[in-house]
Scaffold this active site. Structure first.
Site, mmCIF file in Angstrom:
data_model
loop_
_atom_site.group_PDB
_atom_site.id
_atom_site.type_symbol
_atom_site.label_atom_id
_atom_site.label_comp_id
_atom_site.label_asym_id
_atom_site.label_seq_id
_atom_site.Cartn_x
_atom_site.Cartn_y
_atom_site.Cartn_z
ATOM 1 N N GLY A 1 -8.648 -9.077 -1.858
ATOM 2 C CA GLY A 1 -9.536 -8.816 -0.726
ATOM 3 C C GLY A 1 -8.708 -8.381 0.464
ATOM 4 O O GLY A 1 -7.506 -8.148 0.350
ATOM 5 N N PRO A 2 -9.358 -8.279 1.638
ATOM 6 C CA PRO A 2 -8.643 -7.848 2.845
ATOM 7 C C PRO A 2 -7.838 -9.006 3.440
ATOM 8 O O PRO A 2 -7.874 -10.134 2.939
ATOM 9 C CB PRO A 2 -9.775 -7.440 3.784
ATOM 10 N N GLY B 1 -8.831 -15.334 2.813
ATOM 11 C CA GLY B 1 -8.582 -16.606 2.124
ATOM 12 C C GLY B 1 -8.054 -16.452 0.707
ATOM 13 O O GLY B 1 -8.228 -17.352 -0.116
ATOM 14 N N LYS B 2 -7.408 -15.336 0.417
ATOM 15 C CA LYS B 2 -6.879 -15.104 -0.940
ATOM 16 C C LYS B 2 -5.849 -16.152 -1.337
ATOM 17 O O LYS B 2 -5.905 -16.720 -2.423
ATOM 18 C CB LYS B 2 -6.207 -13.725 -1.033
ATOM 19 N N GLU C 1 0.671 -12.994 -2.478
ATOM 20 C CA GLU C 1 0.973 -11.719 -1.818
ATOM 21 C C GLU C 1 1.707 -10.768 -2.756
ATOM 22 O O GLU C 1 2.698 -10.118 -2.375
ATOM 23 C CB GLU C 1 1.821 -11.960 -0.555
ATOM 24 N N GLN D 1 1.220 -7.948 -3.796
ATOM 25 C CA GLN D 1 1.290 -6.511 -3.472
ATOM 26 C C GLN D 1 2.599 -6.130 -2.801
ATOM 27 O O GLN D 1 2.944 -4.962 -2.738
ATOM 28 C CB GLN D 1 0.109 -6.101 -2.580
#
Ligand SMILES: [Zn+2]
Length: 241
Positions: free
Chosen positions: A20-21, A25-26, A103, A105
């Site tokens: 998500g953006p 809350g990822k 994180e 990415q």
């Protein structure tokens, strides 16, 4: 598969992507799952990208990284910081059930093969991922042709989270990038939506961008870029082709 093309009895690990953006809350969700797994007596190893200067040249901002990197510590789950994805495999213990990566990415594209290898080894993999950049494009993996979309495609389960739009309160799926524009006589900073081209411009190719950067350097008390969550109707990308 064995030679006859029948599945072997070895279990293949499940790949889960939580995405998500920013501000959705990822990492919280990833860590919630880690804690649940531990209650269930699973052995979990948690990794996160080490923050170093390599990332500053990409679309990622030091401001955001500084905040994100401490999140796991704040909730009491110790994450091992790694600089490169290939460091993960030798660190995974034989009796580990789940490999969780925060994180993800920000790690290099070797992570793609690491994930597939871990899965074949029978390890479950859980990733938290920023899925779009500030232009609403699939988040690019630095120095490669991969995007976060590649990880979502090989996942067996994905959970897309929304943040709250700071403008209207609707579900927010995008990260709005704002660039420092001016500072009032009272010392109040004013930010404007960042141009579609703001991160691909190199020094000397855009006078305006160069001036913005110069302005920010002269006012170090304010970050050059800040981010907030916005819905699809409130998200703005000037100069989008
Ligand atoms: Zn909105």
């Amino acid at each position: 598969m064995n030679a006859e093309g029948k599945p072997s009895n070895a279990l293949v690990g499940k790949i889960t992507a939580i995405h998500g953006p920013m501000f959705s809350g990822k990492t919280e969700e990833l860590l919630r799952r880690v804690r649940r797994a531990k209650i269930g007596r699973k052995k979990v190893q948690l990794f996160k990208p080490a923050i170093d200067n390599r990332y500053h040249a990409t679309q990622v901002l030091p401001h955001f990284l500084a905040n994100a990197s401490d999140e796991s510590v704040q909730v009491g789950e110790a994450a091992r910081a790694i600089a490169q994805a290939r460091e993960i495999l030798p660190l995974v213990d034989a009796d580990t059930d789940i490999v969780a990566i925060e994180e993800a990415q920000f790690l290099d594209d070797a992570l793609f093969d690491v994930i597939r290898k871990l899965s074949r080894m029978g390890k479950d993999i859980m990733l938290s991922l920023l899925d779009q950049d500030y232009r609403r494009l699939p988040f690019p993996i630095a120095h490669s042709k991969r995007t976060v979309g590649d990880y979502l495609a090989i996942a067996h389960e994905s959970l897309k989270l929304a943040a709250i739009c700071v403008v209207c309160g609707a579900d927010a799926h995008h990260s709005q990038k704002l660039t420092l524009h001016s500072i009032s006589p009272e010392g109040k900073p004013s930010y404007r939506p960042a141009s579609f081209h703001s991160e691909v411009v190199t020094v000397g190719t855009s006078q305006e961008i160069a001036q913005v950067k110069l302005f920010a350097e002269r006012n170090p008390e304010f970050p050059q870029n800040i981010y907030e969550a916005r819905c699809r109707n409130c998200h703005v990308v000037p100069d989008e082709p």
